[in-house]
Design a protein around this motif. Structure first.
Motif, mmCIF file in Angstrom:
data_model
loop_
_atom_site.group_PDB
_atom_site.id
_atom_site.type_symbol
_atom_site.label_atom_id
_atom_site.label_comp_id
_atom_site.label_asym_id
_atom_site.label_seq_id
_atom_site.Cartn_x
_atom_site.Cartn_y
_atom_site.Cartn_z
ATOM 1 N N CYS A 214 79.869 73.830 37.487
ATOM 2 C CA CYS A 214 80.170 74.545 38.727
ATOM 3 C C CYS A 214 79.005 75.427 39.164
ATOM 4 C CB CYS A 214 81.427 75.387 38.554
ATOM 5 S SG CYS A 214 82.956 74.426 38.515
ATOM 6 N N LEU A 215 78.373 76.134 38.233
ATOM 7 C CA LEU A 215 77.228 76.970 38.585
ATOM 8 C C LEU A 215 76.095 76.140 39.170
ATOM 9 C CD1 LEU A 215 77.106 79.385 35.497
ATOM 10 C CD2 LEU A 215 77.796 79.976 37.835
ATOM 11 N N ALA A 216 75.875 74.935 38.604
ATOM 12 C CA ALA A 216 74.815 74.070 39.112
ATOM 13 C C ALA A 216 75.136 73.577 40.517
ATOM 14 C CB ALA A 216 74.604 72.890 38.160
ATOM 15 N N VAL A 217 76.365 73.135 40.734
ATOM 16 C CA VAL A 217 76.758 72.652 42.057
ATOM 17 C C VAL A 217 76.695 73.778 43.081
ATOM 18 C CG1 VAL A 217 78.680 71.726 43.410
ATOM 19 C CG2 VAL A 217 78.158 70.759 41.167
ATOM 20 N N GLU A 218 77.167 74.959 42.701
ATOM 21 C CA GLU A 218 77.139 76.098 43.614
ATOM 22 C C GLU A 218 75.717 76.508 43.954
ATOM 23 O OE1 GLU A 218 81.291 77.552 41.561
ATOM 24 O OE2 GLU A 218 79.420 78.623 41.131
ATOM 25 N N ASP A 219 74.824 76.430 42.982
ATOM 26 C CA ASP A 219 73.415 76.723 43.222
ATOM 27 C C ASP A 219 72.838 75.742 44.238
ATOM 28 O OD1 ASP A 219 70.854 77.825 42.944
ATOM 29 O OD2 ASP A 219 70.373 76.586 41.215
ATOM 30 N N ALA A 220 73.192 74.470 44.083
ATOM 31 C CA ALA A 220 72.682 73.454 45.004
ATOM 32 C C ALA A 220 73.307 73.556 46.389
ATOM 33 C CB ALA A 220 72.930 72.063 44.425
ATOM 34 N N ALA A 221 74.582 73.932 46.444
ATOM 35 C CA ALA A 221 75.311 73.929 47.711
ATOM 36 C C ALA A 221 75.250 75.255 48.452
ATOM 37 C CB ALA A 221 76.774 73.563 47.459
ATOM 38 N N GLY A 222 74.666 76.272 47.848
ATOM 39 C CA GLY A 222 74.586 77.560 48.504
ATOM 40 C C GLY A 222 75.889 78.324 48.507
ATOM 41 N N CYS A 223 76.701 78.119 47.494
ATOM 42 C CA CYS A 223 78.000 78.784 47.392
ATOM 43 C C CYS A 223 77.850 80.075 46.599
ATOM 44 C CB CYS A 223 79.017 77.860 46.720
ATOM 45 S SG CYS A 223 80.632 78.600 46.445
ATOM 46 N N ARG A 423 70.634 73.209 49.144
ATOM 47 C CA ARG A 423 69.402 72.775 48.485
ATOM 48 C C ARG A 423 69.626 71.407 47.874
ATOM 49 N NH1 ARG A 423 66.467 76.293 44.742
ATOM 50 N NH2 ARG A 423 67.924 75.405 43.281
ATOM 51 N N ALA A 424 68.542 70.777 47.485
ATOM 52 C CA ALA A 424 68.666 69.445 46.910
ATOM 53 C C ALA A 424 69.211 69.479 45.496
ATOM 54 C CB ALA A 424 67.311 68.741 46.922
ATOM 55 N N SER A 425 68.983 70.582 44.770
ATOM 56 C CA SER A 425 69.342 70.606 43.356
ATOM 57 C C SER A 425 69.810 71.992 42.957
ATOM 58 C CB SER A 425 68.145 70.186 42.490
ATOM 59 O OG SER A 425 67.104 71.141 42.601
ATOM 60 N N GLY A 426 70.448 72.054 41.797
ATOM 61 C CA GLY A 426 70.895 73.321 41.261
ATOM 62 C C GLY A 426 71.014 73.255 39.753
ATOM 63 N N GLY A 435 76.331 77.516 21.797
ATOM 64 C CA GLY A 435 75.002 77.863 22.274
ATOM 65 C C GLY A 435 74.875 77.552 23.750
ATOM 66 N N ALA A 436 73.641 77.635 24.246
ATOM 67 C CA ALA A 436 73.401 77.491 25.680
ATOM 68 C C ALA A 436 73.653 76.062 26.141
ATOM 69 C CB ALA A 436 71.971 77.895 26.013
ATOM 70 N N ILE A 437 74.478 75.938 27.187
ATOM 71 C CA ILE A 437 74.760 74.668 27.849
ATOM 72 C C ILE A 437 74.008 74.671 29.170
ATOM 73 C CG2 ILE A 437 76.566 73.225 28.877
ATOM 74 C CD1 ILE A 437 78.547 74.706 26.995
ATOM 75 N N VAL A 438 73.340 73.552 29.492
ATOM 76 C CA VAL A 438 72.592 73.452 30.738
ATOM 77 C C VAL A 438 73.055 72.217 31.499
ATOM 78 C CG1 VAL A 438 70.314 73.313 31.814
ATOM 79 C CG2 VAL A 438 70.591 74.567 29.666
ATOM 80 N N HIS A 439 73.416 72.409 32.758
ATOM 81 C CA HIS A 439 73.687 71.296 33.671
ATOM 82 C C HIS A 439 72.707 71.400 34.836
ATOM 83 C CE1 HIS A 439 77.996 69.843 32.616
ATOM 84 N NE2 HIS A 439 77.507 70.506 31.571
ATOM 85 N N ARG A 440 72.152 70.271 35.228
ATOM 86 C CA ARG A 440 71.327 70.219 36.428
ATOM 87 C C ARG A 440 71.869 69.110 37.329
ATOM 88 N NH1 ARG A 440 67.146 67.683 38.962
ATOM 89 N NH2 ARG A 440 65.783 69.054 40.189
ATOM 90 N N VAL A 441 72.090 69.434 38.597
ATOM 91 C CA VAL A 441 72.647 68.450 39.528
ATOM 92 C C VAL A 441 71.712 68.297 40.712
ATOM 93 C CG1 VAL A 441 74.986 69.158 38.852
ATOM 94 C CG2 VAL A 441 74.005 70.033 40.980
ATOM 95 N N GLU A 442 71.753 67.094 41.300
ATOM 96 C CA GLU A 442 71.127 66.852 42.589
ATOM 97 C C GLU A 442 72.195 66.276 43.504
ATOM 98 O OE1 GLU A 442 67.485 64.692 42.547
ATOM 99 O OE2 GLU A 442 66.458 66.156 41.262
ATOM 100 N N GLY A 447 76.662 65.115 50.332
ATOM 101 C CA GLY A 447 77.308 66.088 49.477
ATOM 102 C C GLY A 447 77.815 65.552 48.161
ATOM 103 N N THR A 448 77.705 64.251 47.938
ATOM 104 C CA THR A 448 78.121 63.692 46.651
ATOM 105 C C THR A 448 77.028 63.911 45.613
ATOM 106 O OG1 THR A 448 77.245 61.502 47.232
ATOM 107 C CG2 THR A 448 79.569 61.943 47.749
ATOM 108 N N LEU A 449 77.371 63.668 44.358
ATOM 109 C CA LEU A 449 76.434 63.890 43.256
ATOM 110 C C LEU A 449 75.493 62.697 43.133
ATOM 111 C CD1 LEU A 449 79.097 65.232 40.765
ATOM 112 C CD2 LEU A 449 77.229 66.597 41.739
#
Length: 493
Positions: A214-223, A423-426, A435-442, A447-449
């Motif tokens: 969700c944080l990655a998608v929100e970063d990409a979508a400007g939410c 944005r294009a990515s997040g 431990g640390a989990i990382v998701h990166r989306v484009e 608006g689809t993944l």
């Protein structure tokens, strides 16, 4: 948080990577992408104090994709490169160990399943022969193969021990027996439809993976998520940490023959699972994290949590006051601080070895001060990994009690987004209980993944297990393995 992205030529990659690593960054993610005009490799470097994120994008020739290997600069880079080669055919030139990582011997040569032109899998055979396990020879040396099928419900993994007497000289773990193509399942879906998939990346890390996604998608979508929504998410993340850490404490006691303590920790685990069901309607906290926010059916009772914390502390004291437990934990399978740093270890495994890293503080999505504390230890043995979990349980209870103050149940959501352009990515970074989990989306223009890359901490922690086991006796393997408690599902995506 500051994020920069640079397109660079392949020849400049080692120089830029070396500069970032020397400046205190770590390689948090490397991913291959297939664009309409060719292949692309993306490297995400992160650093704390303040939260900094730098992406390096390297565009590659589709017919001859190759990147200079960074394995000499970063051990995790070497594993990311082997993964990219197996799934996309991108060759890491100069890699010191270019053997297969994800691909098993029955995968056909030249078939790269994540590429759009892969098509259905061709007939599987044995084109490359058995996996080249390193043999350890010498007087009295023998091998013990374990798995890939195990007793119980854990997923498959093969362990090859080279042993003399009872002492382990070398362990090789072979994983990816159930590589699921999970990242490809995200592609083409609207983010809302993919959230349930993110919750199931690794079943015991529902909140961690859902939140990173969700944080990655929100970063990409400007939410922009409200502070109240982020605090609800943080509360759910700590509830997930609590029930998993309590489970591990019981299992560690059980592995040294103290089943009574395991049963008592199991009693507390059941209390926490019932609390989870009250808070979200699901014992594993599914459905609590939403795009744009979170939903709570109830708020945890601070007094009940305080009682649980006292219960855990008492049981942990009983465990370490028992000579059988303490003797088996102390000095067993130490992972040095230098090894933990070199291997890129994360979470309680790293903190037990003195690595002071925690994404809740280093890459925060909400401010947890002053309740947040980050405990570390120096010995790196099973005892330290047990004690770190005990201390993190106490810290998580204080965080939940602080977050729950004046919090009301209900839904908080800002989805679909309004505001700044997409944005294009997040990127989403979350300190899960391992431990640390990382998701990166484009995101595609509709608006689809278009691409989702997932890094579970187990991907980085699995190589540390054989290092810690060197010189340990075979009967301690179940105990040491449980003290790491790594995910097969989170690794075998």
């Amino acid at each position: 948080m500051t994020t920069t992205a640079d397109d660079i030529d392949p020849a400049r990659l080692p120089e830029r990577a070396a500069a970032l690593l020397s400046d205190g960054h770590r390689l948090a993610l490397a991913a291959a992408h297939e664009d309409p005009d060719g292949l692309r490799a993306v490297y995400l470097f992160t650093a704390p104090g303040p939260d900094r994120r730098t992406e390096l994008h390297v565009r590659l020739d589709r017919d001859d994709p190759a990147v200079p290997s960074l394995a000499g600069l970063s051990f995790p880079a070497g594993r990311f490169e082997r993964e990219m080669h197996d799934l996309y055919g991108i060759v890491p030139t100069g890699h010191p160990l270019p053997r297969r990582l994800v691909r098993h011997h029955h995968w056909p040569r030249g078939w790269y399943p994540m590429r759009a032109d892969a098509g259905p899998p061709p007939p599987f055979g044995d084109p490359a022969g058995p996996y080249p396990f390193v043999r350890v020879d010498g007087p009295g040396v023998y091998e013990i193969p374990v798995g890939p099928v195990h007793a119980g419900m854990i997923e498959p993994g093969h362990f090859r021990f080279s042993v003399v007497g009872e002492s382990i000289l070398k362990l090789k773990a072979r994983l990816w027996f159930v590589h699921k193509g999970l990242e490809e399942l995200f592609q083409g879906r609207p983010p809302g439809d993919a959230l349930q998939l993110a919750e199931r990346v690794s079943g015991d890390t529902t909140v961690g993976h859902a939140l990173a996604f969700c944080l990655a998608v929100e970063d990409a979508a400007g939410c922009v998520v409200s502070p109240g929504g982020q605090r609800r998410r943080a509360l759910l993340l700590e509830l997930e940490r609590l029930y998993n850490h309590v489970t591990d404490l019981g299992a560690l006691c059980n592995d040294v023959g103290h089943s009574i303590l395991n049963a008592q920790f199991g009693r507390i685990r059941e209390q926490l699972l019932r609390l989870n069901a009250d808070v979200t309607g699901h014992r594993l906290l599914r459905g609590g994290v939403l795009l744009g926010g979170a939903v709570l059916r109830a708020v945890p009772d601070p007094a009940a949590l305080q009682a649980i914390g006292a219960d855990v502390a008492e049981l942990a004291g009983l465990a370490l006051g028992h000579t059988v437990v303490a003797d088996r934990f102390t000095g067993t399978a130490p992972l040095s601080s230098a090894a933990a740093r070199d291997l890129g270890a994360l979470g309680p495994v790293a903190r037990a070895s003195g690595v002071d890293a925690d994404a809740r503080r280093d890459h925060p999505f909400t401010d947890l001060r002053p309740a947040l504390t980050v405990p570390t230890a120096g010995t790196g043995d099973v005892l330290a990994r047990f004690q770190i979990r005990v201390r993190e349980i106490a810290a998580s209870i204080e965080i939940v009690r602080d977050l729950a103050y004046a919090m009301n149940p209900g839904l908080v959501s800002a989805w679909p987004p309004t505001g700044r352009p997409r944005r294009a990515s997040g990127v989403g970074i979350v300190e899960g209980w391992r431990g640390a989990i990382v998701h990166r989306v484009e995101l595609a223009p509709d608006g689809t993944l278009a691409r989702v890359k997932i890094v579970d901490p187990s991907f980085l922690n699995w190589p540390a297990l054989p290092v810690a086991l060197s010189g340990t006796i075979v009967p301690d393997f179940p105990l040491v393995n449980k003290s790491f408690n790594l995910s097969y599902a989170g690794n075998d995506l």
